[in-house]
Scaffold this motif. Sequence first.
Motif, mmCIF file in Angstrom:
data_model
loop_
_atom_site.group_PDB
_atom_site.id
_atom_site.type_symbol
_atom_site.label_atom_id
_atom_site.label_comp_id
_atom_site.label_asym_id
_atom_site.label_seq_id
_atom_site.Cartn_x
_atom_site.Cartn_y
_atom_site.Cartn_z
ATOM 1 N N THR A 180 1.393 41.514 -2.720
ATOM 2 C CA THR A 180 2.826 41.572 -1.493
ATOM 3 C C THR A 180 2.379 40.897 -0.473
ATOM 4 O O THR A 180 1.350 39.654 -0.609
ATOM 5 N N THR A 181 3.098 40.685 0.586
ATOM 6 C CA THR A 181 2.923 39.701 1.287
ATOM 7 C C THR A 181 2.705 39.889 2.837
ATOM 8 O O THR A 181 2.514 41.400 3.520
ATOM 9 N N LEU A 182 2.025 39.597 3.823
ATOM 10 C CA LEU A 182 1.354 39.837 5.356
ATOM 11 C C LEU A 182 2.339 38.250 5.797
ATOM 12 O O LEU A 182 1.904 37.857 6.171
ATOM 13 N N PRO A 183 3.538 38.829 7.060
ATOM 14 C CA PRO A 183 4.279 37.396 7.114
ATOM 15 C C PRO A 183 3.994 37.258 9.305
ATOM 16 O O PRO A 183 3.630 38.404 9.276
ATOM 17 N N VAL A 184 3.653 36.102 9.060
ATOM 18 C CA VAL A 184 3.335 36.066 10.667
ATOM 19 C C VAL A 184 3.329 34.620 11.198
ATOM 20 O O VAL A 184 3.957 33.535 10.367
ATOM 21 N N GLN A 185 4.312 35.026 12.248
ATOM 22 C CA GLN A 185 4.626 33.923 12.795
ATOM 23 C C GLN A 185 3.969 33.011 14.828
ATOM 24 O O GLN A 185 4.253 34.320 14.960
ATOM 25 N N ASN A 186 4.237 32.250 14.414
ATOM 26 C CA ASN A 186 3.869 31.763 15.651
ATOM 27 C C ASN A 186 5.105 31.522 15.966
ATOM 28 O O ASN A 186 5.719 29.878 15.977
ATOM 29 N N GLN A 187 5.533 32.286 17.851
ATOM 30 C CA GLN A 187 6.193 31.960 18.124
ATOM 31 C C GLN A 187 6.020 30.767 19.698
ATOM 32 O O GLN A 187 6.595 31.124 20.738
ATOM 33 N N GLY A 188 4.605 31.042 20.310
ATOM 34 C CA GLY A 188 4.456 30.282 21.119
ATOM 35 C C GLY A 188 4.715 28.453 21.136
ATOM 36 O O GLY A 188 5.364 27.971 20.477
ATOM 37 N N ASP A 189 4.391 27.707 21.992
ATOM 38 C CA ASP A 189 4.288 26.737 21.996
ATOM 39 C C ASP A 189 2.981 25.620 21.582
ATOM 40 O O ASP A 189 3.042 24.665 21.649
ATOM 41 N N GLY A 190 1.761 26.835 21.281
ATOM 42 C CA GLY A 190 0.978 25.713 20.588
ATOM 43 C C GLY A 190 0.338 26.151 19.243
ATOM 44 O O GLY A 190 1.154 27.177 19.168
ATOM 45 N N PRO A 191 -0.942 25.953 18.982
ATOM 46 C CA PRO A 191 -1.228 26.027 17.336
ATOM 47 C C PRO A 191 -2.152 27.014 17.646
ATOM 48 O O PRO A 191 -2.004 27.713 18.639
#
Length: 461
Positions: free
Chosen positions: A276-287
């Motif tokens: 399966t997968t574990l989705p991760v998003q970066n909603q910020g403005d830095g790495p």
Amino acid sequence: FADFDNDGSMDVVGGRDYGEMFMLHHDTGGPWTLLPLGDIENASGLAVADLDRDGDPDIAAALFSTGQILWGEQTPAGLVEHVLTSTMNQARDVGIADFNGDLRPDIIATAQNGNVRWWRNEGGGEFTQNILQSGSSLYGLHIADFDRDGDLDVFTADLMASEVVLFRNLMGVPGWIEGTVLSATGGLPVSGVLVRLMETGASRFTDTNGRFMIATLPDTYRITASHACWNESIQADVTVVVGDTTTSNFFLTRPLLDLGVSSINLMAPNHQLTETTLPVQNQGDGPLRITVKTRGAYPNDDWLFVTPDSVDIPAGTGVAFSVQIRPDTINTAGWDYYGQIILATNACPDSIVTVGVGIYVYPLDAPEPNSPLPERTALHAVYPNPFNSTAMVRFDLATPTAIELKMFDVTGRLVRVITSGHMAAGQHTARLEAGDLASGVYVLALRTEAQSFSEKVLLIR
């Protein structure tokens, strides 16, 4: 240590907490002689320097029992005492140094009740008192240019707070760096940011308005702005000129972690790879930086794997970690496995995020080889329960029989026929598909030729 009699050899001055001050007089090439030195008693701290600049050493003393700070002027008639204050209760230590760069030695003292004071030497035997701090419990006194800015600072210890204290001297500093730290998105002030000169180590935390000011010597510096919740920023070639204030502003970015799921629940067929997968998003403005570890809580062997094990996610993008249940370890049908995926990140406020993993292992199409036949017919609990779209239903048959496995709503209306027909004795698994059913409580009913069983299940959309 000082040459009190100008005979070319060093003498030693000492004091007793409950007694008179003394001098160990040293004759050149001869013995040491213990001599009384004035009427100063109960000296807990002593320092020696030519305070009046007349060519002979004088004495500064801290008297614990009387709270006095005084200096003793050496004259042909003996030591003349000059009291600077009588209000430093439990005076502990005293030191002499030129704090303001006027080439006249000043006096500083600490007290156990928290006072830190220094007396500026105005010349002619006159001193002006300055209070640095009051209200703690200070021990020890060390004087040096700790921040390497060209003047002398004071280092002491706070007994009650169990911490060390540095009093930075800014009197001789000819330049400043000031600025504001703001968020790159929105331009809001960021407080609590440590702004540091990399060459000297001098630093300040930003205030509630994101402001900072650092006094320093003229030079060219690299400046860092760092905070646990923000990406570090570095500015190079910041030049400070004598008498000027250089402005250096920072605009910080930060990552914001957004997980697609809070937990993972899988049904894994035995002897087969499950992914399966574990989705991760970066909603910020830095790495966003993530390092992944896994832990199989039960059983505690290696059965849970995630790739990649580390990743940098640019702002506004995401990744999907691959989660695998390896077939060489999942080999027992009817077991529940529990584990954790641990994400160590540079995001705030939760830099460590844990995703729970639950696995139910079921036989793919038949009982395990050589597994014993069930002793009785039974309908087991549905997994998972509650469920979202798919669940597994396990049941045991003690003898071959015709069966019907159906699902009803709470009004008794039939909504699903999960499976039916004649089945052999053994362990069986059926898949329950919710389809377009609405959220709610449903009842599973297993009917054989001789018995009936039921289990409630909760569907949550």
